[in-house]
Scaffold this active site. Structure first.
Site, PDB file in Angstrom:
ATOM      1  CE  LYS A 139      -3.894  -2.399   2.040  1.00 24.73           C
ATOM      2  NZ  LYS A 139      -4.398  -2.792   3.322  1.00 24.73           N
TER       3      LYS A 139
ATOM      4  CE  LYS B 102      -2.736 -10.524  -0.471  1.00 28.33           C
ATOM      5  NZ  LYS B 102      -2.845  -8.879  -0.337  1.00 28.33           N
TER       6      LYS B 102
ATOM      7  CG  ASP C 157      -7.511 -11.284   6.407  1.00 34.47           C
ATOM      8  OD1 ASP C 157      -6.928 -10.054   6.624  1.00 34.47           O
ATOM      9  OD2 ASP C 157      -8.503 -11.274   5.624  1.00 34.47           O
TER      10      ASP C 157
END
Ligand code: 13P
Ligand code: SF4
Length: 646
Positions: free
Chosen positions: A139, A171, A223
């Site tokens: 990011k 993911k 996560d």
């Protein structure tokens, strides 16, 4: 920073600098060219306006040099160094219109990168007492990936994958799209057998599936789990790990805020990745002030220090610890480690002892000072992270618990235990040792002191640094099962206390705590034959892996005595390492970690606040005098003199 890292940074920055200059300067800086004479050289100071970590100086220099190759840029701090408000970060000299044309663009780069390094350092500090490593994410600002990730490293963080091509990361979307976790991993591995692989799991069932995969995954990402689930995940991974290993490393991700960080780290995860490091950058506040070159010389702190030293002559002695910055240590009459400086302080007859080091060191000088001598410190708030982990109040409470445990068998703490305080502690703790027939030690004499203490009584209570205590005890052949790590919140049972020979306070130094075994493995792989030497404030596992360990003075002595061409990786504060690099070009000297760990407390002493203390002395005023209340001083002096006589 090695040449390859610097080159990679400058290559990535070059096109960004072109874009930025085109948008800001375009055909020219209308105001500066109209108002300033291009033939007059001006001097600019780039100053920090807040506390933080500097990153991006090579990029800022490249901007100035791209605008006008005649500009001379001098960095006043190192990359990754912590700075305090008012501290000069860099100086530039050049034609006025060029300096002002380059200023905004140079500062924009430096402010963004330092902002990232600053927030990263605060994240790293928040988890420094755990085993968690702080990672960045992808990011980053588009186009700025290399710069953003470089700044994270300067802040003490570790880079996650750089891009989509250098690591497999399976993911939730891959898992759902491929028709299951195992299938997604199988396909990814089949196509890219050489890439490391990480898999994201959403719950404990997926975690169990991921842990069962053979060969084991390189990492598993938890996560967005809550703390209890994370704790459970860590327990499951550890239970399934082959014996003698830590198993597959776990990474926590999602909703990682500064406030939750410590709790997440304490669940036992190995990595914590945080997008906030680079997606919510708060620019670090810096300013640049321009003045004629001649005025800059007069207000220069170095000039003021020279003038004061000259005027005060023998009435003044300046002591400087090895971790002090270059522009301060340059003015020290004596430099040394804490033991050498304590000895110097006890010997000097100077009326004013200005101590360039941290508060406990100046306090030692004040305790040992002769009548009429005054000890001053350039910044009275320059404390020590380690010293602050123990207070007289908490240590005295622990002593009472120890006393109660021993009284039950007809003995007492005073007859059975010798208290030793590491010199990195408040005067009150030294006084406590004086009152209880104990003493003080430094990293330079800890083994001698511990041996002495165990000859007096069968047990030792060592505070505040658990690692120095453990490492020193190991040196004397004392095993871990003879040592007890004190827990302030949950004091041990009387039985456990009675079984312990060395009781360790749980304090740590946040600078030395940052070195990890991976640093040693990486160094040895990259530089075969390199000698690794670390400070004994590092964890015992580091000391066990290193070739040698010792105080700052000991490290210096080993480097000086080694034949030319020896390679060294040094695990201690970076300013000492940088100085050794400069003073020993005949050796290859590297910091053990590629992110230089600077002591933020030592950083608080600057040429500017040293100049202010000396200016005041010239006007008959004492700024920041360090004093110790007489009763405390009496007992602390007794403990210190006991140490100096050993
Ligand atoms: P030395 O005793 O080696 O000078 O160390 C003091 C210190 O603060 C180390 O972090
Ligand atoms: Fe204290 Fe660690 Fe800094 Fe030494 S390096 S002064 S122990 S915080």
């Amino acid at each position: 920073m090695d040449d390859k890292t610097l080159q990679a940074l400058l290559d990535a920055a070059a096109p960004l600098i072109e874009l930025a200059i085109a948008e800001d300067i375009g055909p020219g800086d209308a105001t500066s060219t109209a108002t300033l004479d291009p033939n007059v050289l001006l001097h600019g100071r780039i100053t920090a306006k807040e506390r933080g970590v500097i990153a991006g100086l090579p990029v800022a220099e490249a901007v100035f040099r791209r605008v006008d190759p005649a500009i001379v840029f001098t960095a006043r701090v190192a990359e990754g160094q912590e700075v305090v408000p008012g501290e000069i970060v860099a100086e530039v000299v050049g034609p006025g219109p060029s300096l002002l044309a380059a200023e905004r663009t140079a500062l924009n780069f430096l402010q963004r990168m330092s902002g990232i390094a600053t927030v990263t350092r605060s994240f790293v500090a928040a988890v420094s007492t755990t085993n968690a490593t702080i990672l960045d994410t992808r990011k980053t600002l588009p186009g700025y990936r290399v710069l953003d990730k470089y700044a994270v490293r300067m802040g003490g963080g570790v880079n996650h994958r750089m891009s989509l091509f250098d690591m497999l990361m399976v993911k939730d979307n891959h898992i759902d799209g491929a028709g299951g976790l195992l299938r997604a991993v199988e396909c990814a591995r089949a196509q890219h057998p050489d890439l490391p692989i990480e898999v994201e799991v959403r719950d404990l069932d997926e975690l169990r599936q991921a842990l069962a995969i053979e060969p084991p995954l390189d990492r598993i990402l938890l996560d967005n789990m809550d703390l209890d689930t994370m704790r459970e995940a860590v327990a499951i991974a550890q239970a399934l790990a082959p014996s003698g290993t830590r198993g597959v490393p776990l990474e926590a991700s999602g909703n990682v805020t500064r406030a939750r960080l410590k709790d997440i780290a304490e669940t036992g995860v190995d990595f914590i990745s945080a997008g906030a490091l680079t997606h919510s950058v708060k620019a670090f506040d810096l300013s640049m002030k321009i003045q004629p070159l001649s005025d800059a010389v007069e207000s220069d702190p170095a000039t003021r220090i020279r003038v004061a030293k000259n005027a005060l002559g023998d009435r003044l002695v300046i002591l400087g610890h090895h971790y002090q910055r270059e522009d301060v240590i340059a003015f020290a009459d004596y430099r040394g480690d804490s033991l050498e400086l304590a000895r110097r302080a006890a010997q000097t007859d100077a009326e004013y002892i200005v101590f360039c080091g941290v508060h406990f060191m100046a306090e030692v000088a004040a305790i040992l000072a002769k009548p009429g001598q005054h000890v001053l410190i350039p910044d009275i708030d320059a404390g020590c992270f380690l010293a602050e982990t123990a207070s007289e109040h908490l240590v005295a409470a622990a002593w009472s618990t120890l006393d109660a445990a021993l009284s039950a068998t007809g003995s007492s703490a005073d007859t059975e235990i010798t208290p030793i305080t590491y010199v990195n502690s408040d005067a009150e703790l030294k006084a406590f040792c004086g009152q209880h027939n104990g003493t003080v030690c430094t990293s330079g004499n800890a083994d001698r002191v511990l041996k002495w203490a165990l000859a007096q009584r069968p047990r030792v209570f060592f505070f505040p640094d658990q690692h120095l205590g453990r490492n020193t005890a190991h040196k004397l052949g004392i095993a871990d099962d003879e040592m007890l790590l004190w827990n302030v919140h949950r004091p041990p049972s009387a039985e456990t206390i009675r079984a312990a020979k060395v009781i360790l306070w749980p304090g740590v130094c946040n600078v030395h705590q940052r070195f990890r075994p991976e640093h040693i493995h990486a160094m040895r792989e990259r530089y075969p034959g390199i000698r690794v030497i670390v400070h004994p404030e590092c964890k015992a596992e580091l000391v066990a892996l290193a070739d040698d360990a010792g105080s700052t003075a000991y490290i210096l002595k080993q480097i000086e005595a080694a034949p030319a061409g020896t390679q060294w990786a040094i695990g201690t504060e970076s300013r000492l390492v940088h100085r050794l690099q400069a003073e020993h070009p005949e050796q290859r000297i590297l910091s053990l970690s590629d992110v230089p760990p600077f002591c933020a407390n030592m950083t608080q002493i600057t040429a500017a606040n040293l100049a202010a203390v000396l200016d005041a002395l010239l006007h008959g005023e004492m700024l920041n005098e360090v004093t110790v209340e007489p009763e405390t001083r009496h007992w602390a002096k007794m403990a210190l003199e006991r140490m100096l006589s050993l």
